[in-house]
Enzyme design. Structure first.
Site, short mmCIF file in Angstrom:
data_model
loop_
_atom_site.label_atom_id
_atom_site.label_comp_id
_atom_site.label_asym_id
_atom_site.label_seq_id
_atom_site.Cartn_x
_atom_site.Cartn_y
_atom_site.Cartn_z
N SER A 104 21.43 66.96 -60.66
CA SER A 104 22.05 68.59 -60.60
C SER A 104 21.18 69.62 -59.86
CB SER A 104 21.40 69.12 -62.28
OG SER A 104 20.44 69.61 -62.40
N LYS B 125 16.31 73.93 -62.08
CA LYS B 125 17.13 73.92 -61.59
C LYS B 125 16.71 75.64 -60.30
CE LYS B 125 19.63 72.32 -64.77
NZ LYS B 125 19.92 71.10 -64.21
#
Lengths: 320, 116
Positions: free
Chosen positions: A114, A167
């Site tokens: 991701s 993230k």
């Protein structure tokens, strides 16, 4: 590498703690000089922007010489003082090691793609746990700063705290966020995010037009966010929460799907990639025997040497 | 009672270079590190643990001693101690240099036919 704070003072205090790994006799004899030496060396490294190499070099030097001095203190024993100190002194070294490994840095592996573009599947990273530490007792001696937009953070996944996710911070409390054609609009301004990777994939109206067109793959936590925190078609980040997205924007399960990251879930800031191994997601989550064999036989060919000691960078997006 | 220099050979590279850095003048720890880095073109970067570990053993072996003088005044600090080489240390580093020179001669002779 640039810092928003002066790291020298913090490093020096940190090194003073590390000195406790040496036998007391050695510390008494050379401790002051070693601190002085360290400070000079640290200033020099800061001036030349080589702090990271310096830090790695010092850790190696510290570990090897502490073990060596401990060992030689034991060999030269015979004297009752050294004998008495045996257990206590080793316990001290182990305690310092545990202190470092649990409170200062922690090792994680990146299991999913991701953050692709910046962090790859199989990157083993050290996370600086002090970066965003609460200014508690440690806050006085270690540099800490607030989380900023654009920072890469490591946090315990709210849906399953046993997993650590990495993230990028997109929204802080009070920020209004929505996406148009896959582009983030924050507080009415379009973000230009050079770190983001877009893939030619199928269109997904929710992924690219968040928070409109809520579709598949949204967890109950994500739905709670959609029902509680939407004002005029935008998500408004509530106090104590962070809106975080993956850099691999078209293939990332992030705040769009499972909601905000609670501030207290933030573990720290990825510091450096210390090893990068080309392996499948499943192998990285648990060490099975075939993965061990794979590492043993393909260590040199599957290690991505060019990624060693890479620093994941926090970057602020330009607003337009 | 002094031992023969030969007993201490071969010296480890850090010990050898630390002795060389003290051959000309007295230095404190940081000065030694800088000089050693210069001698070896940056190949040998002594960390504080390695440096003071070596100095401790060298003090015990009588190769170096602490100096009461403070040659560099502007950077001076109570915690900085200066070290100087003893006469025995000088004999040892000479012996080591001779041993290395001998090894180099042998190496040159053996490898003479090969291309570098």
């Amino acid at each position: 590498m640039t810092f928003g704070f002066d790291p020298v003072g913090g490093f020096c205090r940190f090194y003073s703690v590390l000195l406790y790994a040496y036998p007391r006799e050695f510390r008494d004899q050379f401790g002051g000089e070693m601190r002085q030496f360290f400070r000079d060396r640290c200033r020099d490294a800061a001036r030349r922007s080589t702090l990271l190499q310096f830090a790695l070099h010092t850790m190696t030097d510290w570990f090897r010489s502490a073990v060596r001095e401990r060992a030689s203190a034991i060999w030269s024993a015979g004297r009752p003082t050294a004998k008495r100190g045996f257990t206590a002194e080793w316990a001290c070294t182990i305690l310092v090691y545990l202190f470092v490994s649990t409170t200062i840095v922690q090792a994680y592996v990146i299991p999913t793609g991701s953050m692709e573009g910046n962090l790859l599947v199989g990157d083993h990273i050290l996370v600086d746990r002090t970066a965003y530490a609460d200014p508690g007792p440690l806050g006085a001696i270690l540099p800490a700063r607030d989380i900023e937009r654009g920072d890469i953070i490591a946090f315990r996944f709210p849906e399953d705290p046993r997993q650590t996710y990495v993230k990028r911070v997109i929204g802080l409390p009070g920020d209004r966020i929505h996406l148009e054609d896959g582009q983030v609009i924050r507080n009415g301004r379009r973000l230009v995010e050079p770190y983001v990777q877009h893939l030619p994939t199928y269109p997904d109206p929710y992924r690219d037009g968040f928070p409109q067109h809520a579709g598949y793959g949204i967890t109950p936590r994500g739905r709670a966010m959609l029902s509680r925190n939407i004002v005029e078609g935008e998500v408004v980040v509530p106090p104590g929460a962070i809106f975080a997205l993956g850099d691999n924007r078209d293939n990332s399960l992030d705040s769009r799907y499972w909601g905000f990251v609670p501030r207290e879930n933030v573990v720290g800031k990825p510091l450096v990639v210390y090893w990068s191994y080309n392996a499948a997601t499943q192998d990285l989550l648990e060490w099975r025997i075939d993965h061990v064999l794979d590492v043993a036989t393909h260590f040199f060919s599957k290690t991505r040497w060019d990624r060693m000691f890479l620093i994941p960078r926090s970057r602020a997006a330009e607003e337009k | 009672m002094e031992r023969s220099p030969q007993e201490l050979l071969p010296l480890t590279p850090p010990v050898f270079h630390i002795l060389l850095s003290l051959a000309g003048e007295e230095r404190h720890g940081y000065g030694i590190m800088q000089d050693v880095a210069q001698q070896t073109d940056g190949a040998l970067q002594l960390g504080p643990g390695t440096l003071y570990g070596c100095l401790k053993r060298m003090l015990t072996a009588g190769l170096v001693e602490e100096s009461e003088e403070r040659p560099v005044t502007e950077l001076d600090d109570e915690r900085r101690r200066y070290y100087r080489m003893t006469a025995f240390g000088r004999r040892v580093v000479r012996a080591e240099a001779q041993r290395l020179a001998g090894a180099v001669t042998v190496a040159m002779a053996k490898l003479a036919g090969e291309k570098a």
